[in-house]
Design a protein around this motif. Structure first.
Motif, PDB file in Angstrom:
ATOM      1  N   UNK A  49      31.799 -45.087 -13.451  1.00  0.00           N
ATOM      2  CA  UNK A  49      32.546 -44.434 -12.151  1.00  0.00           C
ATOM      3  C   UNK A  49      33.541 -45.500 -11.865  1.00  0.00           C
ATOM      4  N   UNK A  50      34.754 -45.009 -11.760  1.00  0.00           N
ATOM      5  CA  UNK A  50      35.938 -45.930 -11.271  1.00  0.00           C
ATOM      6  C   UNK A  50      36.415 -45.683  -9.748  1.00  0.00           C
ATOM      7  N   UNK A  72      30.264 -39.271 -15.085  1.00  0.00           N
ATOM      8  CA  UNK A  72      31.047 -40.119 -14.284  1.00  0.00           C
ATOM      9  C   UNK A  72      31.796 -39.832 -13.077  1.00  0.00           C
ATOM     10  N   UNK A  73      32.707 -40.536 -12.411  1.00  0.00           N
ATOM     11  CA  UNK A  73      33.248 -40.374 -11.114  1.00  0.00           C
ATOM     12  C   UNK A  73      34.498 -41.073 -11.124  1.00  0.00           C
ATOM     13  N   UNK A  74      35.476 -40.371 -10.353  1.00  0.00           N
ATOM     14  CA  UNK A  74      36.601 -41.087 -10.028  1.00  0.00           C
ATOM     15  C   UNK A  74      37.030 -41.137  -8.572  1.00  0.00           C
ATOM     16  N   UNK A 118      29.684 -34.964 -22.218  1.00  0.00           N
ATOM     17  CA  UNK A 118      30.095 -35.631 -21.217  1.00  0.00           C
ATOM     18  C   UNK A 118      30.227 -34.584 -19.835  1.00  0.00           C
ATOM     19  N   UNK A 119      29.682 -35.092 -18.845  1.00  0.00           N
ATOM     20  CA  UNK A 119      29.824 -34.060 -17.454  1.00  0.00           C
ATOM     21  C   UNK A 119      30.110 -35.130 -16.405  1.00  0.00           C
ATOM     22  N   UNK A 120      31.080 -34.234 -15.698  1.00  0.00           N
ATOM     23  CA  UNK A 120      31.508 -35.160 -14.536  1.00  0.00           C
ATOM     24  C   UNK A 120      30.334 -35.044 -13.296  1.00  0.00           C
ATOM     25  N   UNK A 131      26.296 -39.879 -11.387  1.00  0.00           N
ATOM     26  CA  UNK A 131      26.819 -41.417 -10.406  1.00  0.00           C
ATOM     27  C   UNK A 131      27.810 -40.685  -9.530  1.00  0.00           C
ATOM     28  N   UNK A 132      28.091 -41.540  -8.524  1.00  0.00           N
ATOM     29  CA  UNK A 132      29.269 -41.250  -7.582  1.00  0.00           C
ATOM     30  C   UNK A 132      29.470 -42.478  -6.804  1.00  0.00           C
ATOM     31  N   UNK A 133      30.788 -42.969  -6.726  1.00  0.00           N
ATOM     32  CA  UNK A 133      31.246 -44.019  -5.875  1.00  0.00           C
ATOM     33  C   UNK A 133      31.638 -43.570  -4.359  1.00  0.00           C
ATOM     34  N   UNK A 162      28.389 -47.464  -4.639  1.00  0.00           N
ATOM     35  CA  UNK A 162      28.031 -46.596  -5.703  1.00  0.00           C
ATOM     36  C   UNK A 162      26.367 -46.461  -5.951  1.00  0.00           C
ATOM     37  N   UNK A 187      34.996 -32.663  -2.402  1.00  0.00           N
ATOM     38  CA  UNK A 187      36.417 -32.834  -2.424  1.00  0.00           C
ATOM     39  C   UNK A 187      36.901 -31.714  -2.987  1.00  0.00           C
TER      40      UNK A 187
END
Lengths: 342, 342
Positions: A103-104, A136-138, B45-47, B63-65, B152, B230
Motif C-alpha cells: 500500500x502506497x 495493494x492500495x494507492x 494481483x488484485x487491487x 489492504x488499504x491505507x 493502514x 472512491x
C-alpha cells in the motif's frame, strides 16, 4: 460506558514524539500500555507477527509501514526495505513468507519515475525473497502533507513446525547467537542524509532472512528469534529479557562490528549496539545445539557469532561483560537516536 | 537486464497528481499499467482483495491505507473507517472477515488524546465487525512530513463457498442491486471540512457490510460484488463493465439518493453518482434471484433497490436510462472530485 482514561499520562506526554516510533522505551510503553492493553482482550495481539490457526494451518501475519528518509540509500531503498522488513518479521515467527500486500501513500508531486523505480525494487526484492505481491492500495495526499512516499506491507506466512518460538520459550543456559555484524543499515542511512559531513562507502545490511532462518529451524530447536531493527541489538535483547523474565549475559568482544561502522559511530557519538539493522537477527538455542546453529548461520554470513548466554538471575536485565572483566547494564534506548531509519 | 521503461507516459504525467488516488481514470491507469503489469507475472494481483489457497482453506487478503481529512467527521472517524473499509473489501470477495493488522504513521506533535480516541474507535469498530486486531506497527514522522495520522489496515478473511465472485462471472440478464442510498460519506466529509460554507446534519454511511453480504451469499448465487468507495457508484460500475466486457444498463430513477444529499450535491456542483460511500455496495445476481436478493438487502437497509441489468451489447459501457426515455453514457470520473475521502 464512560470513555476510558488514556493509558499514556497526558500531562507528561501531551503529544506524540519522534521517540514514540524510535524503538526505545517510549515506543515500548506506547505499544504495551495503549495497543496491547486495548486489543489484547480480544486477541493475542503481537507487535511483530501474530500466529493464527486457520483451518488446519498455522499462519503468521504481520504488518509494517516504511517511512525511511532518504528513499534511496547505499544498499537499498524504501521498496526493497518494505519487502525485507516484512518477510523478516514473518521469518522471526518461524514462518515461510508467502504473500505480501503493498500500500502506497504518495505525496502529490512525487516524480512518477521515482514511484516506478520503487515499484521495480519491490518486485525484485519480492522475487528474491520468494514472496508474491498479491494485493495493494494507492492513496495520494496533498503536497506538504506527506514526504514523497510511504509504504505499508503486510505479510502472510505459513508455519510448518509445532514449536512456540518466542521469549517465553527461553531457558537459562540457552546460547545467544547473532547472525552477522551490526550497525550497517543505520550508518548507511545516516551517510545518505543530506547535510551530513560524514561519508562512507558502507552499504545497508538490508536483506531477506527467511532462507537462513528456515534452514536453522530444520537443524536445531530454536527458542526465540528477533530481528534487530529500530533500537538495534540492545533494544531487541532488552525486550526479550523483559518479556521472558530472564537475564541475558553478553560478551562485548564477541559482537561483530565492522571497523568502518565502529569509526563512523565514534565520529557521530553513536553506540553500534543501538544502531538499526535490517538483515540481522538473534537466535536463542539450547546450549548443546549452539555449535550446530553457529555453523548454520555462518554458512549464510561468516561474521555470525555466539555472543552470550541466558542466566538464572533476577531482576531480568541485559548485562554486558567487558574484556577487562567489568560488567555494565545494557539498557533500553531512551529518547530517539536515529529517526525514520525504516 | 536494462531498466524497463515506465509504463505511465512521463512527458504527460511527470509527477503524481491527487487524481492518481481519486478512484477515477488516472488511478485505474496507474493500477493497471504499473502495478498489475509489474506484479501480475508472479501472482493474480488484485487491487481489492486477493483470493489465496493455503492448505485446504481459501483465504481473502486485502489492504488499504486511510488518509481521510478531517480525522473526525459526522458518523465516524479515521479509526472506524480503517476497520470498515478493510472488512468491506474482504466481504466483497465473499469472505468472512477474521483478522486485521493495524499500522499507524503518526506526525510528531499529534495530540496523544487524539491517538487514544482513534485507537478506541478502532477497537469498537472491530468488535462490531467481529474481527480481531492481531498485530500492528507504529512509525512517527517529523512535524510537517505527515498530516496528523495515517492508518493502514490489512485483513484476512475466510471464504466458505466455492463460487468465483468477480466481474468475469457476470452474465447478460443479471440484475444489478444497490444496497442503499448513495453519497452520504462524501457529503459528510465535505461538511466537516473547515472553510466550507455548506453545512448539513448528514452522517457518513460508513459501516461494516460483511453480515449482510454473507446472508445474501447464503440465500442466492452472487456473480459479482463491489463496494462503492472512491469514485462512487459510477466508477464501480465502469470498472466492472470494463473488466467483465459487458454493458450495464441503469435506471436513473431507481437509484436512491436522500433529499439532503441531492440538495448538497446541487449546491456544490457534484454528481451523487460519483460521490464516495463507505457502507454501500452493488451485487450482480441472476435475474430469477433478484427478488430474493432484494428482500435480503432490504432487511438490512430498506432503501436497497434493483437499479439495472446487464445487457448483451458491445462496446462494454455503462448506460443511464433517464425517466423521459433518453439515455446517456455514464463515464469514469476524470480528474479528482473529492480528495482524501478515505
Amino acid at each position: 460506558m464512560p470513555p476510558l482514561t488514556c493509558p499514556i499520562p497526558l500531562q507528561r506526554y501531551p503529544q506524540v514524539l519522534l521517540a514514540h516510533g524510535g524503538g526505545g522505551r517510549l515506543m515500548h510503553q506506547l505499544i504495551e500500555e495503549m495497543f496491547v492493553a486495548t486489543f489484547q482482550p480480544d486477541s493475542a495481539w503481537q507487535h511483530d507477527a501474530a500466529s493464527l490457526r486457520m483451518g488446519g494451518d498455522r499462519l503468521a501475519f504481520t504488518t509494517d509501514s516504511y517511512v525511511v528518509t532518504p528513499l534511496f540509500f547505499p544498499g537499498g531503498d524504501i521498496g526493497s526495505l518494505a519487502v525485507h522488513g516484512t518477510v523478516n518479521d514473518l521469518a522471526m515467527a518461524g514462518a515461510r513468507p508467502r504473500y505480501l500486500s503493498l500500500s502506497f501513500i504518495l505525496e502529490e508531486g512525487l516524480p512518477m519515475a521515482t514511484l516506478w523505480q520503487v515499484v521495480q525494487s519491490v518486485q525484485a526484492a519480492a522475487a528474491q525473497s520468494q514472496v508474491q505481491i498479491v494485493t495493494g492500495d494507492t492513496k495520494v495526499v496533498d503536497r506538504g502533507k506527506g514526504d514523497g512516499l510511504f509504504i505499508n506491507t503486510a505479510g502472510i506466512g505459513t508455519i510448518a513446525h509445532e514449536d512456540f518460538i518466542g521469549p517465553s520459550s527461553i531457558q537459562p543456559g540457552d546460547a545467544v547467537l547473532l547472525s552477522g555484524d551490526i550497525g550497517r543499515h543505520g550508518i548507511a542511512i545516516l551517510s545518505a542524509r543530506a547535510g551530513l559531513a560524514f561519508e562512507t562507502t558502507l552499504e545497508s545490511d538490508s536483506a531477506p532472512l527467511a532462507i537462513a532462518v528456515l534452514d536453522l529451524l530444520n537443524q536445531v530447536s530454536v527458542h526465540c528469534l528477533r530481528d534487530l531493527t529500530r533500537g538495534g541489538l540492545a533494544s531487541a535483547l532488552n525486550e526479550i529479557a523483559l518479556s521472558a523474565q530472564q537475564t541475558i549475559h553478553i560478551e562485548t568482544t564477541a559482537i561483530p562490528v565492522q571497523e568502518d561502522v565502529q569509526g563512523a559511530c565514534e565520529l557521530l557519538g553513536l553506540d553500534p549496539l543501538y544502531v538499526a539493522n535490517e538483515g540481522r537477527f538473534v537466535a536463542f538455542v539450547p546450549a548443546p545445539a549452539a555449535d550446530t546453529a553457529l555453523a548454520c548461520l555462518q554458512h549464510y554470513n561468516p561474521s555470525a557469532q555466539i555472543i552470550g548466554t541466558v542466566i538464572d538471575a533476577q531482576p531480568a536485565q541485559v548485562i554486558l561483560q567487558n574484556p577487562i572483566g567489568t560488567q555494565r547494564l545494557l539498557d533500553f534506548l531512551s529518547g530517539e537516536q536515529l529517526p525514520r531509519i525504516c
